[in-house]
Design a protein around this motif. Structure first.
Motif, short mmCIF file in Angstrom:
data_model
loop_
_atom_site.label_atom_id
_atom_site.label_comp_id
_atom_site.label_asym_id
_atom_site.label_seq_id
_atom_site.Cartn_x
_atom_site.Cartn_y
_atom_site.Cartn_z
N ASP A 98 47.83 25.36 55.06
CA ASP A 98 46.60 24.60 55.35
C ASP A 98 45.93 24.01 54.11
O ASP A 98 45.56 22.84 54.10
CB ASP A 98 45.58 25.52 56.05
CG ASP A 98 45.89 25.68 57.52
OD1 ASP A 98 46.68 24.89 58.05
OD2 ASP A 98 45.35 26.61 58.15
N TRP B 42 38.96 34.87 56.25
CA TRP B 42 38.73 33.67 57.05
C TRP B 42 40.06 33.08 57.50
O TRP B 42 41.07 33.23 56.84
CB TRP B 42 37.98 32.60 56.24
CG TRP B 42 36.62 32.98 55.77
CD1 TRP B 42 35.82 33.97 56.27
CD2 TRP B 42 35.89 32.39 54.70
NE1 TRP B 42 34.64 34.02 55.58
CE2 TRP B 42 34.65 33.05 54.61
CE3 TRP B 42 36.16 31.35 53.81
CZ2 TRP B 42 33.69 32.72 53.67
CZ3 TRP B 42 35.20 31.01 52.87
CH2 TRP B 42 33.98 31.68 52.81
N ARG B 43 40.00 32.37 58.61
CA ARG B 43 41.19 31.66 59.08
C ARG B 43 41.36 30.33 58.32
O ARG B 43 40.41 29.83 57.72
CB ARG B 43 41.11 31.40 60.59
CG ARG B 43 41.15 32.69 61.40
CD ARG B 43 41.38 32.41 62.88
NE ARG B 43 41.36 33.63 63.67
CZ ARG B 43 42.39 34.46 63.82
NH1 ARG B 43 43.54 34.19 63.22
NH2 ARG B 43 42.28 35.54 64.56
#
Length: 255
Positions: A138, A104-105
């Motif tokens: 992130d 996944w990003r």
């Protein structure tokens, strides 16, 4: 930063949130997360573990917990529970197979971390440990902005390079106004089976002088111990009762 905060599910209460971080991978964040959770659990506190290392989750195997396959009446996840009552949520508890990769990003992964916090029926938790992925990307940013983090534990190893890596994690926390609780040095030494003296396999660390220069406490030095590794592989980390976690426990109780 308050506007980014994610609310807990109704009926849940978490008193203290502790992030376990590092500037690079492979230093033992999950290990420190597991040991810290067990240490506070043994002191009688209600403990939770949020595994935010979505692409490299190891908390379920370490604790020997089974997949989550159910939710409460509001659709919130019910965390897995270890033999001693530590609550845990991890992506590997939601997968069909624990070897399935998560491809996944960043924004999707960050969204899952928010769900683990806000869409899980945690109940009452005194100490929530968040096992974060390495680096300053992130997910650490999401955790710092979305969760009411009371402080971070920085994990390091004895190698010379580490002071630079640790500095990155500490500087990120400083920029986000998150207190640094202290540093834990993993793979610090091994005990000679014949004479009982420490052997510094990776060289004697300089973590004490570095921590002193920054006014930060060294909370624990974790040895290389084959028995400990065996317990983790067997999902029985709770059976390992070390004698090197006392300072960390004391510091957490002072928060």
């Amino acid at each position: 930063m308050e506007s980014f905060r994610v609310k807990l599910a109704e009926g849940s209460s978490v008193k203290k949130v502790i992030g376990v971080v590092s500037g690079k991978g492979g230093v033992g964040k999950s290990l420190v997360t597991g040991l810290s959770a067990c240490a506070m659990n043994r002191k009688g506190y209600k403990v939770g573990v949020l595994d935010a290392d979505i692409t490299g989750p190891s908390i379920p195997k370490m604790f020997g917990v089974k997949p989550i396959r159910y939710a409460d009446e509001n659709g919130n996840m019910i965390p897995a529970e270890t033999d001693n009552g530590i609550k845990a949520v991890s992506i590997n508890l939601l997968m069909e197979n624990d070897t399935d990769p998560v491809i996944w990003r960043g924004p999707v992964i960050a969204g899952v971390v928010k769900q683990f916090w806000g869409e899980t029926s945690w109940g009452d938790v005194d100490y929530m440990f968040v096992d974060m992925p390495p680096g300053t990307g992130d997910v650490p940013l999401t955790v710092f902005q979305s969760l009411p983090v009371d402080g971070i534990i920085v994990v390091a190893t004895p190698q010379e390079l580490v002071s630079m890596i640790v500095e990155k994690a500490i500087n990120m926390a400083k920029m986000m106004d998150i207190p640094v609780i202290g540093i834990v040095e993993n793979m610090s030494y091994m005990t000679c089976p014949h004479c009982g003296k420490p052997i510094y396999v990776f060289g004697e660390g300089k973590i004490d002088s570095y921590a002193a220069s920054r006014g930060i406490d060294v909370l624990a030095k974790i040895p290389l111990d084959p028995e400990f590794s065996k317990k983790c592989d067997e999902g029985k980390i709770e059976e390992y009762i070390p004698d090197f976690m006392d300072s960390l426990v004391y510091k957490l109780e002072q928060l």
